[in-house]
Design a protein around this motif. Structure first.
Motif, PDB file in Angstrom:
ATOM      1  N   ALA B 111       0.823  -1.205   0.000  1.00 29.79           N
ATOM      2  CA  ALA B 111       0.000   0.000   0.000  1.00 29.79           C
ATOM      3  C   ALA B 111       0.857   1.255   0.000  1.00 29.79           C
ATOM      4  CB  ALA B 111      -0.922   0.013   1.217  1.00 29.79           C
ATOM      5  N   GLY B 112       0.476   2.202  -0.835  1.00 33.42           N
ATOM      6  CA  GLY B 112       1.220   3.461  -0.919  1.00 33.42           C
ATOM      7  C   GLY B 112       0.400   4.599  -0.368  1.00 33.42           C
ATOM      8  N   VAL B 113       0.851   5.804  -0.684  1.00 31.59           N
ATOM      9  CA  VAL B 113       0.199   6.998  -0.155  1.00 31.59           C
ATOM     10  C   VAL B 113      -1.267   7.063  -0.575  1.00 31.59           C
ATOM     11  CG1 VAL B 113       0.121   9.482  -0.448  1.00 31.59           C
ATOM     12  CG2 VAL B 113       2.260   8.372   0.097  1.00 31.59           C
ATOM     13  N   PHE B 114      -1.530   6.784  -1.848  1.00 34.39           N
ATOM     14  CA  PHE B 114      -2.904   6.968  -2.310  1.00 34.39           C
ATOM     15  C   PHE B 114      -3.844   5.927  -1.713  1.00 34.39           C
ATOM     16  CE2 PHE B 114      -0.345   9.208  -5.439  1.00 34.39           C
ATOM     17  CZ  PHE B 114      -0.944  10.450  -5.336  1.00 34.39           C
ATOM     18  N   GLY B 115      -3.344   4.712  -1.613  1.00 32.80           N
ATOM     19  CA  GLY B 115      -4.146   3.678  -0.955  1.00 32.80           C
ATOM     20  C   GLY B 115      -4.493   4.092   0.456  1.00 32.80           C
ATOM     21  N   ALA B 116      -3.514   4.657   1.148  1.00 33.07           N
ATOM     22  CA  ALA B 116      -3.725   5.038   2.542  1.00 33.07           C
ATOM     23  C   ALA B 116      -4.707   6.198   2.647  1.00 33.07           C
ATOM     24  CB  ALA B 116      -2.394   5.419   3.185  1.00 33.07           C
ATOM     25  N   ILE B 117      -4.547   7.186   1.762  1.00 33.11           N
ATOM     26  CA  ILE B 117      -5.416   8.362   1.836  1.00 33.11           C
ATOM     27  C   ILE B 117      -6.852   7.993   1.471  1.00 33.11           C
ATOM     28  CG2 ILE B 117      -5.920  10.594   0.764  1.00 33.11           C
ATOM     29  CD1 ILE B 117      -2.910  11.027   0.537  1.00 33.11           C
ATOM     30  N   LEU B 118      -6.997   7.168   0.449  1.00 33.40           N
ATOM     31  CA  LEU B 118      -8.344   6.819  -0.008  1.00 33.40           C
ATOM     32  C   LEU B 118      -8.925   5.640   0.757  1.00 33.40           C
ATOM     33  CD1 LEU B 118      -7.677   7.188  -3.841  1.00 33.40           C
ATOM     34  CD2 LEU B 118      -8.735   8.843  -2.295  1.00 33.40           C
ATOM     35  N   ARG B 119      -8.092   5.006   1.599  1.00 27.71           N
ATOM     36  CA  ARG B 119      -8.539   3.803   2.320  1.00 27.71           C
ATOM     37  C   ARG B 119      -9.239   2.848   1.364  1.00 27.71           C
ATOM     38  NH1 ARG B 119      -8.631   4.741   8.265  1.00 27.71           N
ATOM     39  NH2 ARG B 119      -6.410   5.021   8.380  1.00 27.71           N
ATOM     40  N   THR B 120      -8.561   2.502   0.320  1.00 26.76           N
ATOM     41  CA  THR B 120      -9.152   1.603  -0.671  1.00 26.76           C
ATOM     42  C   THR B 120      -9.413   0.245  -0.032  1.00 26.76           C
ATOM     43  OG1 THR B 120      -6.962   0.894  -1.319  1.00 26.76           O
ATOM     44  CG2 THR B 120      -7.918   2.692  -2.580  1.00 26.76           C
ATOM     45  N   ARG B 121     -10.245  -0.525  -0.711  1.00 27.06           N
ATOM     46  CA  ARG B 121     -10.574  -1.845  -0.199  1.00 27.06           C
ATOM     47  C   ARG B 121      -9.297  -2.676  -0.050  1.00 27.06           C
ATOM     48  NH1 ARG B 121     -15.453  -4.924  -0.861  1.00 27.06           N
ATOM     49  NH2 ARG B 121     -16.276  -3.220  -2.103  1.00 27.06           N
ATOM     50  N   ALA B 122      -8.431  -2.596  -1.058  1.00 28.71           N
ATOM     51  CA  ALA B 122      -7.195  -3.388  -1.008  1.00 28.71           C
ATOM     52  C   ALA B 122      -6.340  -2.967   0.183  1.00 28.71           C
ATOM     53  CB  ALA B 122      -6.416  -3.195  -2.306  1.00 28.71           C
ATOM     54  N   GLU B 123      -6.279  -1.650   0.417  1.00 25.43           N
ATOM     55  CA  GLU B 123      -5.453  -1.160   1.513  1.00 25.43           C
ATOM     56  C   GLU B 123      -5.994  -1.654   2.848  1.00 25.43           C
ATOM     57  OE1 GLU B 123      -3.851   1.716   4.538  1.00 25.43           O
ATOM     58  OE2 GLU B 123      -5.929   1.329   4.033  1.00 25.43           O
ATOM     59  N   ARG B 124      -7.316  -1.597   2.995  1.00 27.31           N
ATOM     60  CA  ARG B 124      -7.905  -2.014   4.263  1.00 27.31           C
ATOM     61  C   ARG B 124      -7.678  -3.500   4.508  1.00 27.31           C
ATOM     62  NH1 ARG B 124     -13.745  -0.391   3.835  1.00 27.31           N
ATOM     63  NH2 ARG B 124     -13.157  -0.145   1.653  1.00 27.31           N
TER      64      ARG B 124
END
Ligand code: ADP
Ligand code: MG
Lengths: 372, 255
Positions: B111-124
């Motif tokens: 997970a990168g910055v955008f995943g973390a900011i958007l809290r994407t499903r993959a990131e979660r």
């Protein structure tokens, strides 16, 4: 995280603490609603004391934004940056150049702000790349130099091609405009008067909300943990599989982007930019806000920025009348007193609360643990 | 299992006038516990630092899992599958035990910055996985009840365990432990021994630097002895113990 705490004897305790947690989160929610209402009503209260106070508040919010950006670099990743204001400058000049008669360009703000963020981000990488091996004092010196170089560039890039208009700066910068809604003029809705500063205030509040959410999410993420790990022990972080070079660059880039956005809004609100808004003092002021509030803790940083923005203004507005009322004349210049109080506040904080007024939750959590 | 996991060829390293490592070659086989002993200053830690990319080497090469290991950057060594602990414990003091282990998952997650900011499903999903694995590992090393405590508030023995948990979080093929029993009392050492034996049972390869000769001799399948930066023996524990060179250089001075 709480579920991993095991132990039979703690069961009763766990129940109690869960009830406490529920009560707390309920209280928190009520608190948040109250804060939101207060923030929504604030500009009208302030406006009754004079539009100047709304402007002061807007600049305070800009500094809160700057502090939150710098907090990523200094608070999370532990990289001492003394030239942060350079990114504010970059954002401000990008806005000024793309929305003023200087080049005759008048792009809308929602295009310029992202461009400003991107350019500042690039500047962050330019600063970060050569300083990756430096830490502490050395990094502070180089970043300080960088900040000054950017300012000096803006001072001198007026010939042979007049890019920045030199020390005279750029004026008549376009205010924000959303459709027919001009941020430069007043609108009335019923009995409420929405002056320009009040409109900017609400816009800033929205941006602030976004930045807080982004900060919190970053802090609680894989990247945020990597930042803190680097701050705590860079060698262990490296050996643990963190590409410290990239992750540090990311901290510089993220911090710089926030600075760039704040800079763009600054240019629009002020309608005028010149290099003297971006002197070393400003970098130090933002750093002081981060340190005073409590490095690493978002709420602490916000509190620090608000405090250091408002208290001097309050002094400015009260010291002079108070002196005239008491002594009939001005004995101490408000500006002198302002610096005196500022210095005293910093010294006292460092003496009695070295981790800041409102330190990072990790430090506080440990204080609570001590009681158990 | 005789397959070689790590092969070091003629590693050399010099600090100014000190030849810390002189043509050290060794091979570590999959699934074994490989001991590295030697008097203080023999170069054991330096060898670790070279293997993990923290120090540039002067000469030699390292083959890991059949291919040359790039020692250019520590994080790529970690990605290749070597994890380590430090002689002087290096934890992230102001992070909780759980967070320390979560940092160890960094190299196996994306997970990168955008995943973390958007809290994407993959990131979660990834975050939940990181959290779960960290909890498992804390349990595995026996400090699950300290998950929410700051690392610097753990007892010495627990800090050693936490460091091992953090290293395990990188899914290593080879776990390198630098004097894990140093400063431990007898009970703690016995518990550590159980832990390391458990690691072997779970198929991990362990490289163990240790001062406690009894621990090394009891645990290790093979032992190498360093003296003044040179490998003077590499054999089964009993053979090493009987080796006259070793007795002279190391055991002789201690016993
Ligand atoms: N970073 C360093 N700089 C200079 N000399 C070092 C450094 N690290 C280790 N040494 C020297 O290399 C030799 C081997 O040290 P080390 O590998 O720590 O020994 P051991 O772990 O076997 O006790 C010693 O003489 C030590 O002083
Ligand atoms: Mg050593």
């Amino acid at each position: 995280m709480k579920t991993t705490r095991s132990g039979v004897s703690e069961k009763a305790n766990a129940c109690e603490s869960r009830r406490y947690a529920v009560a707390k989160s309920h209280r928190e929610r009520v608190g948040l609603v109250l804060v939101a209402v207060a923030l929504m009503a604030l500009p009208f209260v302030l406006a009754s004391a004079g539009t100047a106070w709304v402007r002061i508040t807007n600049f305070a919010v800009l500094f809160v934004l700057l502090s939150l950006g710098l907090n990523i670099v200094v608070g999370f990743a532990g990289l001492l940056d003394l030239g942060y204001i350079a990114f504010y400058a970059v954002g401000a000049y990008v806005y000024a150049l793309l929305a003023s008669p200087h080049f005759g360009l008048h792009l809308p703000f929602w295009i310029i702000l992202p461009i400003g963020a991107a350019v500042a981000c690039l500047a962050g990488i330019v600063l970060g790349a050569p300083t990756l091996r430096l830490r502490g004092d050395y990094l502070a010196i180089v970043t300080l130099g960088f900040g000054e170089i950017v300012r000096i560039f803006m001072n001198n890039l007026s010939s042979p091609v007049n890019l920045t208009n030199g020390p005279k700066g750029i004026n008549r910068i376009d205010p924000f405009q959303i459709g027919p809604l001009k941020f430069s003029a007043s609108d009335t809705f019923g009995s409420l008067i929405f002056s320009g500063p009040i409109k900017y205030y609400y816009f800033l509040l929205l941006v602030l909300l976004a930045v807080i959410v982004i900060n919190r999410r970053l802090q609680d993420s894989r990247i945020g943990r990597a930042w803190v790990a680097i701050r705590e022990d860079e060698i262990a972080a490296k050996a643990g599989g963190i590409n410290t070079r990239n992750i540090k660059l990311l901290a510089f880039a993220m911090g710089a982007s926030f600075g760039g956005i704040a800079g763009g809004m600054f240019a629009a609100i002020q309608g005028f930019v010149s290099p003297e808004s971006f002197i070393l003092n400003e970098s130090i002021m933002v750093l002081a806000m981060v340190v005073l509030g409590g490095m690493g803790n978002i709420w602490g940083v916000i509190a620090g920025a608000a405090l250091l923005s408002f208290v001097p203004e309050l002094l400015r507005y009260t010291v002079e009348p108070a002196q005239r009322a008491l002594f009939g004349k001005l004995l101490v210049d408000p500006e002198v007193l302002r610096m005196l109080v500022f210095g005293l506040a910093l010294v006292l904080t460092m003496r009695f609360r070295p981790a800041g007024l409102w330190p990072e939750t990790r430090h506080r959590r440990e204080l609570n643990e001590g009681r158990v | 299992m005789s397959e070689v996991l790590l092969e070091a060829r003629r590693i050399g390293k010099r600090f100014g006038g000190v030849q810390a490592l002189k043509d050290v070659s060794l091979t570590i086989k999959r699934g074994e516990i490989y001991g590295l002993i030697g008097p203080n200053g023999a170069g054991k830690t330096t060898l670790f630092n070279v293997f993990t990319g923290l120090y540039p080497r002067d000469s030699g090469e390292v083959l890991f899992a059949g291919s040359p290991l790039s020692l250019a950057s520590p994080h790529s060594v970690a990605a290749a599958g070597i994890a380590r602990t430090f002689q002087n414990i290096r934890l992230f003091g102001n992070m909780t035990a759980q967070e320390n282990v979560m940092v160890g998952r960094h190299v196996r997650t994306r997970a990168g910055v955008f995943g973390a900011i958007l809290r994407t499903r993959a990131e979660r999903a990834e975050e939940a996985g990181i959290r779960r694995r960290a909890a498992e590992l804390l349990h595995y090393v026996g400090i699950a009840d300290r998950a929410d405590d700051l690392a610097r508030h753990l007892s010495y023995g627990d800090q050693r365990r936490l460091e091992i948990a953090r290293a395990l979080a990188t899914d290593p093929k080879l776990l390198a432990l630098d004097e894990p029993a140093a400063g431990m009392n007898a009970t703690e050492t016995a518990a550590l021994r159980c832990l390391i034996e458990g690691l072997r049972k779970d198929g991990l390869t362990v490289l163990l630097i240790e001062h406690d000769v009894k621990l090394v001799m009891g645990l290790c399948d093979r032992v190498a002895v360093l003296d003044y930066g040179e490998k003077i023996a590499e054999d089964a524990p009993d053979a090493v113990r009987a080796n006259p060179k070793v007795i002279e250089a190391y055991l002789g001075t201690d016993h």
